[in-house]
Design an enzyme around this catalytic site. Structure first.
Site, mmCIF file in Angstrom:
data_model
loop_
_atom_site.group_PDB
_atom_site.id
_atom_site.type_symbol
_atom_site.label_atom_id
_atom_site.label_comp_id
_atom_site.label_asym_id
_atom_site.label_seq_id
_atom_site.Cartn_x
_atom_site.Cartn_y
_atom_site.Cartn_z
ATOM 1 N N MET A 82 33.270 41.648 38.296
ATOM 2 C CA MET A 82 32.079 41.650 39.139
ATOM 3 C C MET A 82 31.240 40.448 38.718
ATOM 4 S SD MET A 82 31.050 45.697 39.204
ATOM 5 C CE MET A 82 29.433 45.377 39.916
ATOM 6 N N GLU A 83 31.125 39.497 39.615
ATOM 7 C CA GLU A 83 30.424 38.256 39.305
ATOM 8 C C GLU A 83 29.023 38.535 38.768
ATOM 9 O OE1 GLU A 83 30.102 34.020 39.219
ATOM 10 O OE2 GLU A 83 31.794 35.381 39.447
ATOM 11 N N GLN A 141 41.695 34.663 36.937
ATOM 12 C CA GLN A 141 41.603 34.507 38.389
ATOM 13 C C GLN A 141 41.056 33.120 38.745
ATOM 14 O OE1 GLN A 141 38.689 36.502 41.290
ATOM 15 N NE2 GLN A 141 40.500 37.815 41.468
ATOM 16 N N CYS A 146 36.718 36.970 47.863
ATOM 17 C CA CYS A 146 35.277 36.881 47.608
ATOM 18 C C CYS A 146 34.504 36.687 48.914
ATOM 19 C CB CYS A 146 34.980 35.732 46.654
ATOM 20 S SG CYS A 146 33.205 35.541 46.319
ATOM 21 N N LYS A 162 44.598 38.623 45.282
ATOM 22 C CA LYS A 162 43.721 39.662 45.807
ATOM 23 C C LYS A 162 43.173 39.220 47.157
ATOM 24 C CE LYS A 162 39.805 42.691 44.829
ATOM 25 N NZ LYS A 162 38.664 42.997 43.956
ATOM 26 N N HIS A 203 41.526 44.753 48.814
ATOM 27 C CA HIS A 203 40.211 45.375 48.971
ATOM 28 C C HIS A 203 40.100 45.783 50.429
ATOM 29 C CE1 HIS A 203 35.823 45.792 47.932
ATOM 30 N NE2 HIS A 203 35.835 45.901 49.241
ATOM 31 N N ASN A 237 42.161 48.999 46.398
ATOM 32 C CA ASN A 237 40.844 48.704 45.844
ATOM 33 C C ASN A 237 39.781 48.940 46.909
ATOM 34 O OD1 ASN A 237 38.951 45.768 45.392
ATOM 35 N ND2 ASN A 237 38.833 47.485 43.989
ATOM 36 N N GLU A 244 35.761 51.244 47.112
ATOM 37 C CA GLU A 244 35.051 52.521 47.322
ATOM 38 C C GLU A 244 35.658 53.672 46.521
ATOM 39 O OE1 GLU A 244 31.447 53.364 48.954
ATOM 40 O OE2 GLU A 244 32.499 51.446 48.929
#
Length: 316
Positions: free
Chosen positions: A8-9, A68, A98, A139, A168, A199, A201
């Site tokens: 998480m950035e 990554q 992203c 991803k 995601h 990925n 929720e």
């Protein structure tokens, strides 16, 4: 079942990776993205984001970390992938998910979902540049504005040589708004043969169970849910049957503060603690009360006194 810890950035970086993997339950982590533009990055840039490279690319608790990369120039991405591989990377992950506007404006992250041919070329070029012993994974999200090309993008990643795809289950436009469309992961699984990781929720044990049922995936990746509940991976595995007590969470916060201390000024450290308390408040009512206290702190001494009232030992 494998459980992967997402980055998480600006919060879930190597410092918090250390804490959460000490709590336990994770098979693998992925670093925050390292932006690649038009140059070969110096070694210290990779070490800054992934100091685990000094230790066999594993956290202190022995959990491997993939590095990554994010960018749109295939050759430059490949050169940097080769460089970080030479530093001992456990694996290379490529960011096609992203949703940040600043990233997307520069043709990075989820913006590339509009260019599946380029996605293919990036993966293929990186795969060719990295030793076969080092896995190359990717991803992605379900698309940029729609899911129209979700299956095409997934096939592009597989055909380029990605050995695993984390999906995601939202588009870039969806951002992080519920729900996650796990059924689309099932559709992606039907057109690729490489492993797919679900990925999006996953906040509770029930979410994880439902996600696996709907997506058909064995493996999952969790991020915000792990930050909100440090025990989530262990609970999903059935290794624990209840959350940590709030006093134990405060002990973890103390240790996190110590992880931040060597390389971050006091104001930034307090900002990180506030961020974590915000997520913890989704699980712990006490965190909301503590947030109101912490946001008024102005100096190191006051903050250390607050955290120092609790043992810094991880009690799990």
């Amino acid at each position: 079942m494998r459980i992967l810890l997402a980055p998480m950035e600006g919060l879930l970086d190597f410092r918090l990776r250390d804490i959460l993997t000490q709590v336990g339950g994770y098979d693998e982590c992925v670093s925050e993205f390292i932006r690649v533009n038009d140059t070969l990055l110096p070694s210290h840039r990779f070490y800054r984001y992934v100091p685990e490279l000094y230790e066999g690319c594993r956290t202190k608790s022995g959990v491997p970390v993939k590095v990554q990369l994010l960018g749109s120039d295939p050759n430059c991405m490949a050169e940097n992938a080769s460089k970080v591989a030479s530093l001992g990377a456990y694996g290379i992950d490529i960011n096609f998910g992203c949703p940040a506007p600043t990233v997307n404006r520069n043709r990075g992250g989820a913006a590339l979902l509009k260019e599946p041919d380029l996605m293919f070329t990036i993966v293929k070029t990186i795969r060719s540049a990295v030793p076969k012993t080092i896995p190359v994974t990717a991803k992605m999200r379900l698309g940029y504005e729609s899911t129209e090309q979700a299956l095409v993008c997934a096939k592009a990643l597989e055909e380029g040589g990605a050995e695993e795809i984390v999906v995601h289950a939202r588009t870039k436009t969806d951002g992080y708004k519920p729900p996650a469309y796990w059924d689309w992961i099932h559709k992606i699984r039907s057109v690729v043969e490489v492993p797919v990781v679900a990925n999006g929720e996953i906040w509770t044990v029930e979410d994880a169970k439902r996600c696996r049922e709907v997506s058909g995936c064995t493996d999952i990746m969790i991020g915000r849910g792990a930050v909100a509940n440090p025990m989530l991976a262990l609970l999903i595995r059935g290794n624990k049957n209840q959350n940590l007590a709030w006093e134990e969470i405060k002990g973890i916060l103390f240790q996190y503060w110590r992880n931040l201390e060597p390389s971050m000024e006091t104001k930034s450290r307090i900002g990180r603690i506030k961020q974590w308390l915000h997520y913890l408040s989704l699980q712990y009512p006490e965190a909301k009360e503590e947030f109101e206290t912490v946001k008024r702190f102005t100096n190191l001494e006051t903050f250390e006194k607050y955290l120092g009232s609790t043992s810094p030992t991880l009690a799990v």
